[in-house]
Design a protein around this motif. Structure first.
Motif, PDB file in Angstrom:
ATOM      1  N   GLY A  99       0.773  -1.102   0.054  1.00  0.00           N
ATOM      2  CA  GLY A  99      -0.059  -0.115   0.000  1.00  0.00           C
ATOM      3  C   GLY A  99       0.924   1.148  -0.202  1.00  0.00           C
ATOM      4  O   GLY A  99       2.042   1.114   0.013  1.00  0.00           O
ATOM      5  N   GLY A 100       0.247   2.526   0.045  1.00  0.00           N
ATOM      6  CA  GLY A 100       0.878   3.513   0.070  1.00  0.00           C
ATOM      7  C   GLY A 100       0.949   4.333  -1.279  1.00  0.00           C
ATOM      8  O   GLY A 100       1.666   5.174  -1.413  1.00  0.00           O
ATOM      9  N   GLY A 101       0.499   3.806  -2.344  1.00  0.00           N
ATOM     10  CA  GLY A 101       0.618   4.399  -3.637  1.00  0.00           C
ATOM     11  C   GLY A 101       1.988   4.602  -4.257  1.00  0.00           C
ATOM     12  O   GLY A 101       2.166   5.476  -5.029  1.00  0.00           O
ATOM     13  N   GLY A 102       2.879   3.748  -4.096  1.00  0.00           N
ATOM     14  CA  GLY A 102       4.248   3.820  -4.626  1.00  0.00           C
ATOM     15  C   GLY A 102       4.787   2.769  -5.265  1.00  0.00           C
ATOM     16  O   GLY A 102       4.303   1.691  -5.050  1.00  0.00           O
ATOM     17  N   GLY A 103       6.104   2.983  -5.877  1.00  0.00           N
ATOM     18  CA  GLY A 103       6.915   1.528  -6.210  1.00  0.00           C
ATOM     19  C   GLY A 103       6.290   0.769  -7.025  1.00  0.00           C
ATOM     20  O   GLY A 103       5.565   1.035  -8.137  1.00  0.00           O
ATOM     21  N   THR A 136       3.535  -1.297  -6.807  1.00  0.00           N
ATOM     22  CA  THR A 136       2.224  -1.398  -6.935  1.00  0.00           C
ATOM     23  C   THR A 136       1.847  -0.353  -8.170  1.00  0.00           C
ATOM     24  O   THR A 136       0.934  -0.799  -9.003  1.00  0.00           O
ATOM     25  CB  THR A 136       1.409  -0.803  -5.625  1.00  0.00           C
ATOM     26  N   VAL A 137       2.447   0.628  -8.093  1.00  0.00           N
ATOM     27  CA  VAL A 137       2.239   1.758  -9.238  1.00  0.00           C
ATOM     28  C   VAL A 137       2.753   1.270 -10.599  1.00  0.00           C
ATOM     29  O   VAL A 137       1.921   1.324 -11.739  1.00  0.00           O
ATOM     30  CB  VAL A 137       3.014   3.148  -9.119  1.00  0.00           C
ATOM     31  N   ALA A 138       3.725   0.633 -10.653  1.00  0.00           N
ATOM     32  CA  ALA A 138       4.162  -0.014 -11.820  1.00  0.00           C
ATOM     33  C   ALA A 138       3.571  -1.100 -12.458  1.00  0.00           C
ATOM     34  O   ALA A 138       3.182  -0.979 -13.599  1.00  0.00           O
ATOM     35  CB  ALA A 138       5.900  -0.300 -11.742  1.00  0.00           C
ATOM     36  N   VAL A 139       2.869  -1.804 -11.534  1.00  0.00           N
ATOM     37  CA  VAL A 139       2.071  -2.959 -11.857  1.00  0.00           C
ATOM     38  C   VAL A 139       0.814  -2.467 -12.403  1.00  0.00           C
ATOM     39  O   VAL A 139       0.185  -2.919 -13.538  1.00  0.00           O
ATOM     40  CB  VAL A 139       1.601  -3.981 -10.840  1.00  0.00           C
ATOM     41  N   GLU A 140      -0.006  -1.417 -11.843  1.00  0.00           N
ATOM     42  CA  GLU A 140      -1.144  -0.921 -12.102  1.00  0.00           C
ATOM     43  C   GLU A 140      -1.154  -0.093 -13.429  1.00  0.00           C
ATOM     44  O   GLU A 140      -2.061  -0.255 -14.162  1.00  0.00           O
ATOM     45  CB  GLU A 140      -1.799   0.091 -10.845  1.00  0.00           C
ATOM     46  N   ALA A 141       0.022   0.583 -13.747  1.00  0.00           N
ATOM     47  CA  ALA A 141       0.286   1.387 -14.635  1.00  0.00           C
ATOM     48  C   ALA A 141       0.561   0.433 -16.141  1.00  0.00           C
ATOM     49  O   ALA A 141      -0.115   0.543 -17.102  1.00  0.00           O
ATOM     50  CB  ALA A 141       1.751   1.987 -14.747  1.00  0.00           C
ATOM     51  N   ALA A 142       1.126  -0.694 -15.833  1.00  0.00           N
ATOM     52  CA  ALA A 142       1.365  -1.607 -16.830  1.00  0.00           C
ATOM     53  C   ALA A 142       0.016  -2.446 -17.463  1.00  0.00           C
ATOM     54  O   ALA A 142       0.036  -2.623 -18.504  1.00  0.00           O
ATOM     55  CB  ALA A 142       2.395  -2.747 -16.483  1.00  0.00           C
TER      56      ALA A 142
END
Length: 151
Positions: free
Chosen positions: A54-58, A60-66
């Protein structure tokens, strides 16, 4: 924004889960809540529990972007952790879990990996405020050099 290196995202599953391959479309469907049971992937009749840092970084952001075009996952019964280490620990304990981790951490802990038809990558970089100074460019160059040696 100056790219330094890329690292492959590993998808961790519980060791007892026989599912070891999935397409990116299937992973996307899991994150969207369209696939919510391992049976749909040829596994046991068991709910899928998506585990994310959690926390909206790293990562998780890369996976959700891809996979989701930058949108957040809408999978039911998500588990959020504070750290990547907690994520792999939860996957080790939760038979229905699927988690997104750094490849090195997954291998270090000897977790089971679900392999996809295409890799998911996280871009690691440095950002400057304004145009970089010559000293900043030296740091960027040195960081890239170190990253290349670690590959």
């Amino acid at each position: 924004d100056f790219e330094i290196t890329r690292t492959r995202v590993a998808i961790a599953v519980h060791g007892s889960n026989p599912v070891r391959k999935a397409s990116l479309d299937q992973i996307r469907a899991i994150l969207q809540g369209k696939i919510d049971n391992w049976k749909a992937l040829g596994g046991p009749d068991m709910p899928i529990r998506v585990v994310l840092v959690g926390g909206g970084g790293g990562l998780t952001v890369a996976v959700e972007a891809a996979l989701l075009g930058g949108k957040q996952t809408t999978a039911p019964n998500k588990i959020y952790t504070k750290t990547p280490v907690q994520l792999v620990q939860i996957v080790e304990q939760e038979p229905g879990a699927i988690g997104f981790s750094q490849l090195a951490l997954l291998k270090q802990r000897k977790n089971a990996e679900l392999v996809t038809d295409q890799p998911i990558e996280q871009v690691l970089g440095l950002v400057t405020y304004g145009d970089p100074t010559p000293a900043m460019l030296d740091v960027i160059k040195a960081t890239r050099s170190v990253a290349e040696k670690m590959m």
